[in-house]
Design an enzyme around this catalytic site. Structure first.
Site, PDB file in Angstrom:
ATOM      1  CG  HIS A  41      -2.117  -0.901   1.033  1.00  0.00           C
ATOM      2  ND1 HIS A  41      -2.722  -1.110  -0.176  1.00  0.00           N
ATOM      3  CD2 HIS A  41      -2.776  -1.674   1.919  1.00  0.00           C
ATOM      4  CE1 HIS A  41      -3.727  -1.959  -0.032  1.00  0.00           C
ATOM      5  NE2 HIS A  41      -3.771  -2.324   1.238  1.00  0.00           N
ATOM      6  CG  ASP A  90      -0.274  -3.900   2.574  1.00  0.00           C
ATOM      7  OD1 ASP A  90      -0.754  -3.111   3.421  1.00  0.00           O
ATOM      8  OD2 ASP A  90       0.458  -3.533   1.634  1.00  0.00           O
ATOM      9  N   GLY A 182       2.066   6.083   8.622  1.00  0.00           N
ATOM     10  CA  GLY A 182       3.505   6.302   8.457  1.00  0.00           C
ATOM     11  C   GLY A 182       4.332   5.161   9.003  1.00  0.00           C
ATOM     12  CB  SER A 184       2.113   1.294   6.366  1.00  0.00           C
ATOM     13  OG  SER A 184       0.896   1.755   6.884  1.00  0.00           O
ATOM     14  N   GLY A 185       4.528  -0.901   6.762  1.00  0.00           N
ATOM     15  CA  GLY A 185       5.728  -1.440   6.118  1.00  0.00           C
ATOM     16  C   GLY A 185       6.820  -1.837   7.088  1.00  0.00           C
TER      17      GLY A 185
HETATM   18  C1  E8B Z   1      -0.093   3.464   3.059  1.00  0.00           C
HETATM   19  C2  E8B Z   1       0.266   4.942   3.245  1.00  0.00           C
HETATM   20  C3  E8B Z   1       0.891   5.524   2.005  1.00  0.00           C
HETATM   21  C4  E8B Z   1      -1.025   5.681   3.605  1.00  0.00           C
HETATM   22  C5  E8B Z   1      -1.340   5.332   5.073  1.00  0.00           C
HETATM   23  O1  E8B Z   1      -0.535   4.781   5.761  1.00  0.00           O
HETATM   24  N1  E8B Z   1      -2.582   5.652   5.554  1.00  0.00           N
HETATM   25  C6  E8B Z   1      -2.985   5.385   6.856  1.00  0.00           C
HETATM   26  C7  E8B Z   1      -3.971   6.207   7.373  1.00  0.00           C
HETATM   27  C8  E8B Z   1      -4.419   5.982   8.636  1.00  0.00           C
HETATM   28  C9  E8B Z   1      -3.911   4.945   9.421  1.00  0.00           C
HETATM   29  C10 E8B Z   1      -2.920   4.122   8.890  1.00  0.00           C
HETATM   30  C11 E8B Z   1      -2.366   3.002   9.679  1.00  0.00           C
HETATM   31  C12 E8B Z   1      -1.035   2.610   9.469  1.00  0.00           C
HETATM   32  C13 E8B Z   1      -0.512   1.560  10.216  1.00  0.00           C
HETATM   33  C14 E8B Z   1      -1.293   0.864  11.148  1.00  0.00           C
HETATM   34  C15 E8B Z   1      -2.627   1.241  11.305  1.00  0.00           C
HETATM   35  C16 E8B Z   1      -3.500   0.468  12.234  1.00  0.00           C
HETATM   36  N2  E8B Z   1      -3.208   0.672  13.579  1.00  0.00           N
HETATM   37  C17 E8B Z   1      -3.148   2.308  10.604  1.00  0.00           C
HETATM   38  C18 E8B Z   1      -2.459   4.354   7.622  1.00  0.00           C
END
Ligand code: E8B
Length: 232
Positions: A41, A90, A182, A184-185
């Site tokens: 993502h 993902d 932020g 994520s990954g």
């Molecule tokens: C993939 C990115 C380019 C966009 C993005 O990350 N959006 C976004 C928005 C709100 C919460 C989250 C989010 C991340 C990590 C864990 C979680 C769940 N706790 C939520 C992530």
């Protein structure tokens, strides 16, 4: 990271900041000198003109640090079955344009290859430069938090993720302490081994009713091996 603390500088030498046009976007971690693992993502909205880079050896995103090095990306391999509007598969492999220089602050992280589930209640840790408050405060320095794994059967109950969680996902509790935008990954690390990859899941943070969802790395070892073999 919500509810966490500043990490000890450079004690997570595998951590990567995936950056678009010089801005932190997502976490990731070093598999070996050429490859970084992250979440699909993270790169789904990248416009063709923008530049993806990988920052290694960093604690502060802004301050000069002798161990910091920004790497160009040779190629991006999102999982073929990943899709913008589902949370399945993902996972993303990133090949660097040059071999990463390893050192005390830049080291790969072993990942789980054997099938099996981390037991519910096991404490694992997540780190990242994702937001630290619900109002969206972005930290300059790496943050970390310890989280207990939630048993999949519990996580699939209606009060939680209501049968959304496949055997290719891991759940961790999310009461106050959680990964967020932020993060994520980044890796979910249990006893020094990467078991999961932070996914945005339901995009909710810090709500106990929506446990964190992590891509289960051991479900993707064949895919990882095939990409590394084909593109090396
Ligand atoms: C993939 C990115 C380019 C966009 C993005 O990350 N959006 C976004 C928005 C709100 C919460 C989250 C989010 C991340 C990590 C864990 C979680 C769940 N706790 C939520 C992530």
């Amino acid at each position: 990271i919500l509810g966490g603390m500043e990490a000890a500088p450079h004690l997570r030498p595998y951590m990567a900041s995936i950056q678009i046009d010089g801005k932190h976007l997502c976490g990731g971690f070093l598999l070996n000198e050429w490859w970084v693992l992250s979440a699909a993502h993270c790169v789904e909205d990248i416009s063709p003109g923008s530049t993806v880079r990988v920052l290694l050896g960093a604690h502060s995103l802004s301050q000069p640090e002798s161990s910091k090095h920004l790497y160009e990306v040779q190629s991006l391999f999102p999982h073929p079955d990943s899709h913008p509007d589902t949370i399945h598969h993902d996972i993303l492999l990133i090949k660097l344009s040059e071999k990463a220089t390893l050192g005390p602050a830049v080291q790969p992280l072993p990942y789980q290859r054997e099938a099996g589930d981390v037991a519910g209640g096991t404490f694992c840790s997540v780190a990242g430069w994702g937001i630290t408050t619900h109002s969206g405060r972005k930290p300059d320095r790496l943050q970390q938090v310890d989280l207990p794994i939630m048993d999949r059967a519990v996580c699939n109950q209606r009060i939680y993720h209501d049968n959304l969680i496949t055997d290719k996902m891991i759940c961790a509790e999310s009461r106050k302490k959680d990964a967020c935008r932020g993060d994520s990954g980044g890796p979910l690390v249990c006893n020094g081994v990467a078991q999961g990859i932070v996914t945005s899941g339901t995009r909710v943070c810090g709500n106990w009713k929506k446990p964190g969802i992590y891509t289960k790395i051991s479900s993707y070892t064949d895919w990882i091996d095939s990409v590394l073999a084909s593109a090396s």
